[in-house]
Design a protein around this motif. Structure first.
Motif, PDB file in Angstrom:
ATOM      1  N   GLY A  15       8.514   3.437  -8.724  1.00 35.68           N
ATOM      2  CA  GLY A  15       7.234   3.463  -8.007  1.00 35.68           C
ATOM      3  C   GLY A  15       6.311   4.489  -8.623  1.00 35.68           C
ATOM      4  N   TYR A  18       0.694   6.765  -5.735  1.00 32.26           N
ATOM      5  CA  TYR A  18       0.059   8.053  -5.381  1.00 32.26           C
ATOM      6  C   TYR A  18       1.094   9.158  -5.207  1.00 32.26           C
ATOM      7  CZ  TYR A  18      -4.373   5.692  -4.692  1.00 32.26           C
ATOM      8  OH  TYR A  18      -5.524   4.977  -4.902  1.00 32.26           O
ATOM      9  N   VAL A  39       8.950   4.406 -13.422  1.00 33.68           N
ATOM     10  CA  VAL A  39       8.891   2.969 -13.689  1.00 33.68           C
ATOM     11  C   VAL A  39       8.202   2.229 -12.545  1.00 33.68           C
ATOM     12  CG1 VAL A  39      10.973   2.972 -15.128  1.00 33.68           C
ATOM     13  CG2 VAL A  39      11.181   2.551 -12.669  1.00 33.68           C
ATOM     14  N   VAL A  93       8.654   3.764  -3.526  1.00 34.14           N
ATOM     15  CA  VAL A  93       7.888   2.521  -3.422  1.00 34.14           C
ATOM     16  C   VAL A  93       7.100   2.505  -2.112  1.00 34.14           C
ATOM     17  CG1 VAL A  93       9.558   1.260  -4.832  1.00 34.14           C
ATOM     18  CG2 VAL A  93       9.829   1.298  -2.346  1.00 34.14           C
ATOM     19  N   TYR A 112      10.338  -3.500   0.006  1.00 36.98           N
ATOM     20  CA  TYR A 112      10.254  -2.884  -1.327  1.00 36.98           C
ATOM     21  C   TYR A 112      11.382  -1.865  -1.518  1.00 36.98           C
ATOM     22  CZ  TYR A 112       5.629  -4.955  -1.146  1.00 36.98           C
ATOM     23  OH  TYR A 112       4.594  -5.856  -1.024  1.00 36.98           O
ATOM     24  N   ALA A 116      14.316  -2.306  -4.367  1.00 36.03           N
ATOM     25  CA  ALA A 116      14.575  -1.216  -5.331  1.00 36.03           C
ATOM     26  C   ALA A 116      16.032  -0.760  -5.222  1.00 36.03           C
ATOM     27  CB  ALA A 116      13.620  -0.055  -5.071  1.00 36.03           C
ATOM     28  N   THR A 135       8.301   7.297   2.640  1.00 38.02           N
ATOM     29  CA  THR A 135       8.406   7.622   4.062  1.00 38.02           C
ATOM     30  C   THR A 135       9.011   6.417   4.780  1.00 38.02           C
ATOM     31  OG1 THR A 135       6.420   8.950   3.866  1.00 38.02           O
ATOM     32  CG2 THR A 135       7.088   8.320   6.093  1.00 38.02           C
ATOM     33  N   LEU A 167       2.843  15.896   0.143  1.00 40.89           N
ATOM     34  CA  LEU A 167       1.548  16.102  -0.512  1.00 40.89           C
ATOM     35  C   LEU A 167       0.461  15.354   0.244  1.00 40.89           C
ATOM     36  CD1 LEU A 167       0.443  13.356  -2.133  1.00 40.89           C
ATOM     37  CD2 LEU A 167       2.216  13.987  -3.706  1.00 40.89           C
ATOM     38  N   GLU A 169      -3.267  13.469  -0.356  1.00 38.80           N
ATOM     39  CA  GLU A 169      -4.138  13.009  -1.431  1.00 38.80           C
ATOM     40  C   GLU A 169      -5.378  13.883  -1.475  1.00 38.80           C
ATOM     41  OE1 GLU A 169      -4.776   8.731  -1.428  1.00 38.80           O
ATOM     42  OE2 GLU A 169      -2.704   8.479  -0.827  1.00 38.80           O
ATOM     43  N   LYS A 224       9.538  13.881   8.492  1.00 38.22           N
ATOM     44  CA  LYS A 224       8.337  13.383   7.803  1.00 38.22           C
ATOM     45  C   LYS A 224       7.456  12.594   8.771  1.00 38.22           C
ATOM     46  CE  LYS A 224       5.318  12.028   4.941  1.00 38.22           C
ATOM     47  NZ  LYS A 224       4.282  12.872   4.386  1.00 38.22           N
ATOM     48  N   SER A 279      -3.281   5.919   3.902  1.00 42.07           N
ATOM     49  CA  SER A 279      -2.224   4.923   4.029  1.00 42.07           C
ATOM     50  C   SER A 279      -1.100   5.394   4.943  1.00 42.07           C
ATOM     51  CB  SER A 279      -1.654   4.617   2.651  1.00 42.07           C
ATOM     52  OG  SER A 279      -1.000   5.763   2.148  1.00 42.07           O
ATOM     53  N   CYS A 280      -1.120   6.655   5.361  1.00 45.32           N
ATOM     54  CA  CYS A 280       0.083   7.192   6.005  1.00 45.32           C
ATOM     55  C   CYS A 280       0.002   7.414   7.516  1.00 45.32           C
ATOM     56  CB  CYS A 280       0.472   8.506   5.349  1.00 45.32           C
ATOM     57  SG  CYS A 280       1.006   8.255   3.648  1.00 45.32           S
ATOM     58  N   LYS A 283       0.234   4.289   9.796  1.00 44.69           N
ATOM     59  CA  LYS A 283       1.500   3.598   9.497  1.00 44.69           C
ATOM     60  C   LYS A 283       2.692   4.392  10.038  1.00 44.69           C
ATOM     61  CE  LYS A 283       3.028   4.193   5.101  1.00 44.69           C
ATOM     62  NZ  LYS A 283       4.327   4.850   5.124  1.00 44.69           N
TER      63      LYS A 283
END
Ligand code: NAD
Length: 473
Positions: A15, A18, A39, A93, A112, A116, A135, A167, A169, A224, A279-280, A283
């Motif tokens: 993955g 970000y 990758v 991912v 995903y 993986a 997460t 982290l 963004e 998290k 995105s977090c 979600k």
């Protein structure tokens, strides 16, 4: 950590998004003796990581990647080779909210993570430490273990760790260089503790030992979700108070300041706004809601759901204020939207409040001109259209345009709506006199991010409406 453990020589990160990109670039940068290969199945993304134009914008990221790439940092689409070579594999991912079926709109889509994990089990020919970086809902590591153990070749052993990423963004590189803490969750077994010690060594390349915290897997996974839920809750709490300020004459900045001076509360993350995005937050709270429901804890689910509902309410409330100040109609009016990213210093628009606002303005038949210093034009069209709907972009373009700069966006507009707190939009940076001269009168500014000195800007002639302060018109 004082137990026998292996020294990691080669890392693979599945993955290159970000999180995976910046995190593993910093790991490689700080550990020149470890080979790090990131990758991804997305060939365009990998090509961008290998080019001069990195696929994501983060202050400081260019320097880290360009000084390390080709030395001990590599980007590749060859997932199998990355897995084969590594002692330790990060799974980083995406874990989006499920769109279809039971739990749609709430549960995390772990497809995903599953593929993986299956890939690791299928390809690995030696022992691996597998690290959950994505997460995920609490106890996902258990499911990953089942997949790995059920599909492993004979005599191959997998150890699983949870190492959530904190982290943010926009500040990813400085968050990674100077983390508040690094969390490593492991099974409470000798092997588990030994794997945790190996990963701790990687971070000890630059993080103080007392900031590397080890705990059990489930605490680490839940921490998290909990941290994001608490952060989002703070924003929804201050936004709920901003509504009371607007109705009473209190000023949300003053209220935040007064509350933040209490050392039990602290001053950070108390800024009222048009709403949180990214995105977090949503979600991860919805993840917590789903988890609570599936654990038969409906009151807990309702409690956390309210944080998201307050966020939606804030966007509707702010839109209603725009409409009501503009004489109760937006039909045929031009609105300049300043900022489309979900926050400053990133080009990421996932769950950006600007998307919701622009869609509301479109419903009200306004013309919208958008300017953002970092968001790509193609991204805006993607965000404003349903995937797969043919020719929808053309319909959107009849109402929405992208401006080359804030002056072009505001020319002829009835109102400016500040959706992102970019420094570029402050009155100390932009020439608001020039902007005022080019706009229809009365010219309105709706500051959804509390970045303007309202007094100064209103002296130019603007009608300034600020979130968390009473109406001025
Ligand atoms: P992202 O969508 O930017 O990146 C994920 C990448 O994984 C994509 O490029 C995708 O192509 C790739 N991928 C998916 N399945 C794959 C597979 N089987 N093999 C190879 N590559 C595969 O997502 P992100 O923002 O980096 O987030 C990753 C995880 O980290 C999520 O769980 C997220 O919740 C979490 N997280 C995100 C942030 C943030 O600020 N974005 C912060 C902390 C944690």
């Amino acid at each position: 950590i004082d137990i026998p453990h292996i020294t990691i020589k080669s890392i693979c990160c599945i993955g290159a998004g970000y999180v995976g990109g910046p995190t593993c670039a910093v790991i490689a940068h700080k550990n020149p003796h470890i080979k790090v290969t990131i990758v991804d199945l997305n060939a365009a993304r990998i090509a961008a990581w290998n080019s001069d134009e990195l696929p994501i914008y983060e202050p400081g990221l260019d320097e880290v990647v360009k000084s390390t790439r080709g030395r001990n940092l590599f980007f590749s689409t060859d997932v199998d080779a990355g897995i084969l070579e590594a002692d330790l594999i990060f799974v980083s991912v995406n874990t989006p909210t499920k769109i279809k079926g039971i739990g749609a709109g709430f549960a995390a889509d772990l497809g995903y993570v599953e593929s993986a994990t299956r890939k690791i089990a299928e390809v690995a020919k030696s022992d691996k430490i597998v690290v959950e970086k994505s997460t995920v809902p609490c106890r996902t590591a258990q499911s990953m273990r089942y997949i790995l153990e059920a599909n492993a070749k004979p005599d191959i052993h997998f150890d699983i760790l949870s190492n959530p990423e904190f982290l943010a963004e926009g500040t990813a590189i400085s968050d990674l260089f100077y983390p508040d803490r690094v969390l490593i969750g492991s099974l409470d077994t000798e092997r588990g503790r030994s794997a945790a010690a190996s990963l701790a060594d990687v971070y000890a390349g630059w993080v103080a030992r007392d900031q590397i915290i080890t705990m059990n897997l489930w605490s680490s996974e839940l921490s998290k979700l909990a941290a994001n839920a608490l952060l989002a809750q703070r924003i929804s709490s201050i936004n709920a108070l901003s509504a009371i300020c607007e109705a009473t004459g209190a000023d949300i900045d003053e209220v935040s300041y007064a509350c933040g001076l209490d050392t039990r509360i602290g001053p950070k993350f108390l800024k009222a706004s048009v709403g949180f995005g990214g995105s977090c937050f949503q979600k991860d709270i919805l993840n917590l809601v789903y988890l609570s429901e599936s654990l038969h804890l409906p009151e807990v689910a309702t409690y956390w759901k309210q944080v998201v509902e307050m966020n939606e309410y804030q966007k509707r409330r702010f839109t209603n204020r725009v409409i009501s100040c503009l004489f109760n109609t937006l039909t045929g009016k031009k609105i300049a939207v300043f900022g489309f990213a979900f926050k400053k210093d990133t080009g990421d628009t996932r769950e950006s409040p600007a998307i919701t606002l622009v869609n509301y303005f479109r419903e009200e038949k306004a013309y919208i001109s958008i300017f953002d210093p970092k968001v790509e034009e193609s991204q805006v069209w993607m965000d404003l259209t349903e995937p797969g709907v043919v020719d929808e972009t053309e319909a959107v373009k009849k109402q929405v345009s992208i401006a080359a700069d804030p002056y072009e966006a505001a020319a002829g507009a009835d109102a400016i709506v500040i959706c992102t707190e970019w420094n570029d939009f402050r009155e100390t940076v932009l020439d608001y006199e020039r902007i005022y001269a080019s706009m229809k009168k009365p010219a309105f500014i709706f500051d959804g991010r509390l970045i303007l000195d309202a007094k100064k800007v209103s002296q130019i002639g603007f009608k300034v409406e600020t979130i968390g302060r009473p109406r001025t018109t």
